[in-house]
Enzyme design. Structure first.
Site, PDB file in Angstrom:
ATOM      1  CG  PHE A   8      -0.624   7.809   5.666  1.00 23.61           C
ATOM      2  CD1 PHE A   8       0.366   7.696   6.629  1.00 23.61           C
ATOM      3  CD2 PHE A   8      -1.800   8.461   6.000  1.00 23.61           C
ATOM      4  CE1 PHE A   8       0.187   8.230   7.903  1.00 23.61           C
ATOM      5  CE2 PHE A   8      -1.996   8.999   7.261  1.00 23.61           C
ATOM      6  CZ  PHE A   8      -0.995   8.882   8.224  1.00 23.61           C
ATOM      7  CG  ASP A   9       5.497   5.222   1.428  1.00 24.65           C
ATOM      8  OD1 ASP A   9       5.204   4.682   0.341  1.00 24.65           O
ATOM      9  OD2 ASP A   9       6.478   4.888   2.110  1.00 24.65           O
TER      10      ASP A   9
END
Length: 228
Positions: A8-9
């Protein structure tokens, strides 16, 4: 479910960076005697985005970006400021912004029960650690991979080489990255040889960088992940 490892960013994927940035810029500009109007903030954001694109392309170091962006910006308003000191003040304000994107805490909590979740971000280390902790997201991730700590950044293959080397028994065919940036997250995933999910709430048209999937909200992940 096909994917076992989900990268995940953070900004504008799990945390609302735009809201945090708006708040931090308003406080900073007031400190510097510049009216924090929409036009002024938009001018800064345009300049800043240009700097980050240069950084992603390897044309500008992260340190030069952070040391000079506010110095160059305030010069246009006839304000002479110390770039590093102004950056530090802005960072203090930004650290206080940890507004969650819609449903992000619920989605992350649910996914963490079945999959292994990791953070992959180009952000500043102290800022990202504080925001993840204060938002309540931190406990659901196995590890944070932050460019400042790794010495390389997305979309560089070297960034993902480090990430992959530190995830036990990683299978690239069962790994996916989720993020809002085509040039950083999606291109990075492609360079690394993994599937990609573009967080695209505005329904923008992808350029030559084509994600594997697109979502408008985080709860759309359920449908994509359950299809496998």
């Amino acid at each position: 479910m096909k994917y076992k490892t989900i990268l995940f960013d953070i900004d504008d994927t799990l945390l609302d960076f735009q809201a945090a940035e708006e708040q931090a810029l308003s406080w900073l500009f007031q400190d510097m005697g510049v009216e924090p109007s929409v036009a002024v903030k938009d001018h800064y954001k345009k300049m800043n985005q240009g700097f980050w694109r240069e950084h992603e392309a390897g044309q500008l170091s992260r340190q030069d970006l952070l040391d000079n962006r506010f110095r160059l910006f305030f010069e246009q308003y006839e304000r002479e400021v110390d770039g590093r000191q102004t950056e530090a003040r802005y960072r203090q304000y930004l650290n206080q912004g940890y507004q969650l994107m819609a449903d992000s805490l619920e989605v992350v909590e649910n996914l963490s029960k079945k999959e292994e979740l990791y953070i992959v971000t180009n952000g500043v280390s102290v800022t990202q650690h504080q925001r993840l902790k204060k938002s309540g997201l931190a406990p659901y991730f196995k590890k944070f991979f932050i460019s400042e700590e790794l010495g390389v950044h997305k979309p560089m293959k070297a960034f993902f080489d480090i990430v992959f080397s530190e995830i036990p028994q990683l299978d690239k065919e069962k790994t996916v990255i989720i993020g809002d940036s085509l040039t950083s997250d999606i291109k990075g995933g492609q360079v690394a040889g993994i599937d990609t999910i573009w967080m695209n709430p505005q329904g923008k048209v992808a350029n030559e960088i084509k994600p594997t999937f697109q979502i408008k909200k985080l709860t759309d992940l359920y449908q994509i992940l359950e299809e496998f």
